[in-house]
Scaffold this active site. Structure first.
Site, PDB file in Angstrom:
ATOM      1  N   LYS A  88       0.855  -1.189   0.000  1.00  0.00           N
ATOM      2  CA  LYS A  88       0.000   0.000   0.000  1.00  0.00           C
ATOM      3  C   LYS A  88       0.891   1.239   0.000  1.00  0.00           C
ATOM      4  O   LYS A  88       1.839   1.326   0.786  1.00  0.00           O
ATOM      5  CB  LYS A  88      -0.887  -0.036   1.244  1.00  0.00           C
ATOM      6  CG  LYS A  88      -1.951   1.037   1.335  1.00  0.00           C
ATOM      7  CD  LYS A  88      -2.822   0.778   2.565  1.00  0.00           C
ATOM      8  CE  LYS A  88      -4.006   1.733   2.652  1.00  0.00           C
ATOM      9  NZ  LYS A  88      -4.862   1.415   3.817  1.00  0.00           N
ATOM     10  N   SER A 163      -9.509   0.681   2.983  1.00  0.00           N
ATOM     11  CA  SER A 163      -8.806   1.556   2.060  1.00  0.00           C
ATOM     12  C   SER A 163      -7.636   0.892   1.340  1.00  0.00           C
ATOM     13  O   SER A 163      -7.043   1.465   0.421  1.00  0.00           O
ATOM     14  CB  SER A 163      -8.269   2.774   2.815  1.00  0.00           C
ATOM     15  OG  SER A 163      -7.341   2.371   3.828  1.00  0.00           O
ATOM     16  N   SER A 187      -9.713  -1.526   7.118  1.00  0.00           N
ATOM     17  CA  SER A 187      -9.096  -1.332   5.801  1.00  0.00           C
ATOM     18  C   SER A 187      -8.167  -2.446   5.350  1.00  0.00           C
ATOM     19  O   SER A 187      -7.705  -2.426   4.210  1.00  0.00           O
ATOM     20  CB  SER A 187      -8.350   0.005   5.764  1.00  0.00           C
ATOM     21  OG  SER A 187      -9.266   1.076   5.782  1.00  0.00           O
TER      22      SER A 187
END
Length: 479
Positions: A88, A163, A187
């Site tokens: 990420k 996310s 997330s």
């Protein structure tokens, strides 16, 4: 090349992390071949998925060659030696891009590296890409107006979960053997559920957050998304533990999680909540959840129905804590660059500025007493809790597009994280593991929740489920 690799064909990117590490260690596969396989899949398929923000292919290939030379020279190998990984795009790496999925940090290159990246690389892993994500890690769906939405590899019309959208989609698409996510309200677990992979949110403080973009001082967690619970166990042994650069990192010994994965659940009590988490669950989700629970029961677990205490209080305090801290972190940028935030993000960041300080202090001060009472009452009766990760069938990107003004989008948007966000207030470890598919062919996740620092038991139960099911081995058709 051994029989396992031969049976998978020539696409080495479809191996699990543990299989890939073993193949490099025994010499049946090179790190260079693994890295080339991941880069090749990205080149062939990512245009249709939009999981990757940046890659450093040549740097990664040279690191792979170095890893292969080290093995050939008989050097000591770490548990992740030569395994390529993408993460990420909010984990800082000195000199490398770290966009945080935002316009504000589109060109940001930090001068220091996150502890978790350092530990993975010290164990032999190779970092080769930064993955798409929700803007500043602040939505449960994965929408991103700046870099474009990441698409669910099972069906691009539907959300990836957020996310850590790129992390979930990239692991599912076999672009990477593991991806770091972050979890402030679900997330890691949400994209794991939506994309059909395994994602672990550790206990608050179990993994250092130094060098990770902050969202909420009290609720942020660093954790992995992988193909399996065994993969999670391998990387958690490397990632977890105290860190002098992060005073919130717990001073608690880290066990060998992987060594304890024996599939035996005899004596394990699994609680099934009769409120909140199991309310208004869509029928295909409930069917998959019950089937997974039956597998765990057959493995020796005892199922216990129970009522969870203080859930409404936890929900209220959770909302106050996370929103106020996010607003504080972004206050200066919101004053200076409000136009650079997506509509749905501004809608989350501005209202908390009106929450009175005593409310925030109350939410913070009640956290410890509530956790102690919850743990005593719940984990005195059971060892784990089991719930659907997402209680609804996965909605489409359009159905949850707040910026487009889609009717009902706000309700669906918030409904996605109903079963995950409360656990960040409590700081409990939780994992999402694939447990089937719904009536539209989209993945369903089972959430297993443990007591503080109970990652070992959570991983043990998740692995037991994966011993008798193959949901985690299913791959989307990217042709």
């Amino acid at each position: 090349m051994d029989a396992t690799l031969t049976s998978r064909g020539t696409d080495l990117a479809t191996l699990s992390l543990v299989e890939a590490a073993a193949a490099v260690a025994d010499g049946s596969v090179t790190s260079l071949a693994l890295t080339e396989a991941c880069l090749d899949r990205i080149a062939r398929h990512d245009l249709g998925l939009n999981t990757v923000i940046w890659t450093e292919a040549e740097t990664a290939l040279e690191a792979a060659r170095k890893a292969d030379r080290a093995r050939a020279a008989g050097e000591a190998l770490g548990p992740l030696h030569g395994v390529p990984m993408a993460h990420k795009d909010m984990y800082y790496q000195a000199g490398r891009l770290s966009t945080c999925g935002s316009a504000i940090r589109a060109d940001f290159r930090p001068d220091y590296t996150a502890t978790v990246i350092e530990r993975l690389e010290a164990a032999g892993a190779i970092t080769f890409a930064g993955l798409n994500m929700a803007e500043f890690a602040q939505n449960p769906t994965g929408h991103n107006r700046h870099f474009g939405d990441c698409l669910n590899p099972w069906n691009g019309d539907f959300i990836t979960g957020g996310s850590s959208s790129g992390s979930g989609a990239a692991v599912a698409a076999r672009f990477t053997f593991m991806a770091l996510g972050s979890d402030t309200g679900g997330s890691i677990r949400l994209p794991a559920s939506c994309c059909g992979v395994t994602g672990l949110k550790p206990t608050q403080g179990r993994v250092s957050r130094y060098g990770a973009m902050p969202l909420s001082f009290s609720c942020d967690n660093v954790g992995p998304l992988t193909r399996s619970a065994r993969d999670c166990a391998r990387v958690m042994r490397v990632m977890a533990g105290p860190d002098p650069r992060d005073r919130t990192a717990a001073q608690v010994p880290v066990p060998d999680y992987e060594a304890k994965l024996d599939g035996d659940l005899r004596g394990t009590r699994i609680g099934i909540p009769d409120t909140w988490f199991m309310e208004d669950v869509d029928e295909p989700i409930m069917a998959a959840t019950e089937a997974a629970l039956a597998v765990l029961q057959a493995r020796g677990a005892t199922l216990v129905r129970l009522t969870l205490p203080m859930i409404e209080d936890i929900a209220a305090y959770s909302a106050i804590l996370g929103r106020c801290e996010a607003a504080a972190i972004h206050a200066q940028w919101m004053r200076e660059r409000p136009q650079d935030y997506a509509i749905h993000l501004s809608a989350r960041l501005f209202p908390p500025l009106g929450i009175p300080a005593p409310y925030y202090i109350e939410a913070q001060s009640r956290r410890g007493p509530i956790l102690r009472a919850f743990a005593k009452e719940v984990f005195g009766a059971v060892d784990l809790l089991a719930t659907p990760t997402i209680p609804m069938r996965i909605p489409t990107r359009l159905e949850t597009d707040i910026d487009a003004g889609t009717p009902g989008a706000v309700e669906r948007f918030m409904g996605v994280s109903r079963n995950t966000r409360l656990l960040n207030y409590l700081g409990l470890p939780a994992i999402s593991v694939p447990c089937g598919f719904d009536d539209r062919g989209l993945p369903v996740g089972l959430q297993l929740i443990g007591r503080p620092f109970g990652e070992g038991r959570v991983l043990h139960a998740a692995d037991a489920l994966q011993c008798d099911t193959d949901w985690h081995e299913r791959m989307p058709d990217l042709a």
